[in-house]
Design an enzyme around this catalytic site. Sequence first.
Site, short mmCIF file in Angstrom:
data_model
loop_
_atom_site.label_atom_id
_atom_site.label_comp_id
_atom_site.label_asym_id
_atom_site.label_seq_id
_atom_site.Cartn_x
_atom_site.Cartn_y
_atom_site.Cartn_z
N GLU A 65 3.70 9.49 -5.73
CA GLU A 65 2.10 9.23 -5.31
C GLU A 65 1.03 9.54 -5.86
OE1 GLU A 65 2.82 6.11 -5.08
OE2 GLU A 65 2.64 5.97 -2.78
N THR A 102 -4.05 0.57 -7.82
CA THR A 102 -4.84 1.65 -6.06
C THR A 102 -6.12 2.41 -6.30
OG1 THR A 102 -2.39 1.43 -4.88
CG2 THR A 102 -4.30 3.08 -4.43
#
Length: 309
Positions: free
Chosen positions: A128, A181
């Site tokens: 991530e 993101t």
Amino acid sequence: MNEIRVFSPATVANLSCGFDILGACLDKVGDEIVVRKKRERGIVITKVTGQKLTKDININVAGVSASALLKETDVNCGFEIEIHKGVKPGSGIGSSAASAAGSVFAINQLIGKPYSNKELIKFAMEGEKVACGSLIADNVAAALLGGFTFVRDGSAYDYFKLSTPSELVFTIIHPQIEVRTKDSRAILKKDISLKQMTEQSANIGSFIAGLYTEDYELIGRSIKDNVIEPLRSKLIPKFNELQKTSLSNGALGCGISGSGPSVFALSKGFSTANNIALSMKEIYDKIDIEFDIHVSPINDIGIKIIEIK
Ligand code: HSE
């Protein structure tokens, strides 16, 4: 046991009131990951289907996460990974988390489960970090633990699985535009007011209380976001209309899924969730953007094993 195929689910992060700390696990939408033992140590990504993604293990989140796990173990073999993407990157329903969590879960099974699913979160978070630019655990915690999850402090490995009221159902619309993101984090303000802090803390507290007491109305009242949503909703075509139609069709709450562009509505029961899907479709049928809609109960298990050889 030499090979394993797992289903690694899509997830909804934030749930409006819990920026970076709340997550929920979906059913049926997700990636399939196949991991095979190989003789030499090391990780190789042998196949990616469904999306065009690099097989470079230093960039692909599954490779990064798997390498982080391998580095900490002394197993004398390596692993080949196949990634079959069911979730598009930049969708806001945890695409990178599904691949990152799925790869470490699968490897852990093949080496006799030395780690609990909770312990695997730290490895998946490394993936991530590559995808989002920060060590964020909200999506990977939801994929690995299932149900609703809460992250007190990702770096301190402090995460919890919360209670899941049985009748909650998600409707997710995924407009086929990519919102990275990293980009949707870049537009956020660095400071918030005391009033916003109080409102957001109140909502996260009452959301969790609602989960534990199965108070569906309280859950709905808590799905509010006066901090992130006003900024990010501008990136999502027809966001206000989607929210309005969801609430007028009986959704408990509606907001941006993760960093967008997907939008979630949370309902009590399938009938309401399906009606909301139809009303969202009506709005997007009128514009020139392709979209997917998913209606999903909460997946309380998380990653599921499909086949072991
Ligand atoms: N919580 C993150 C964000 C997305 O809203 O930027 C997923 O980790």
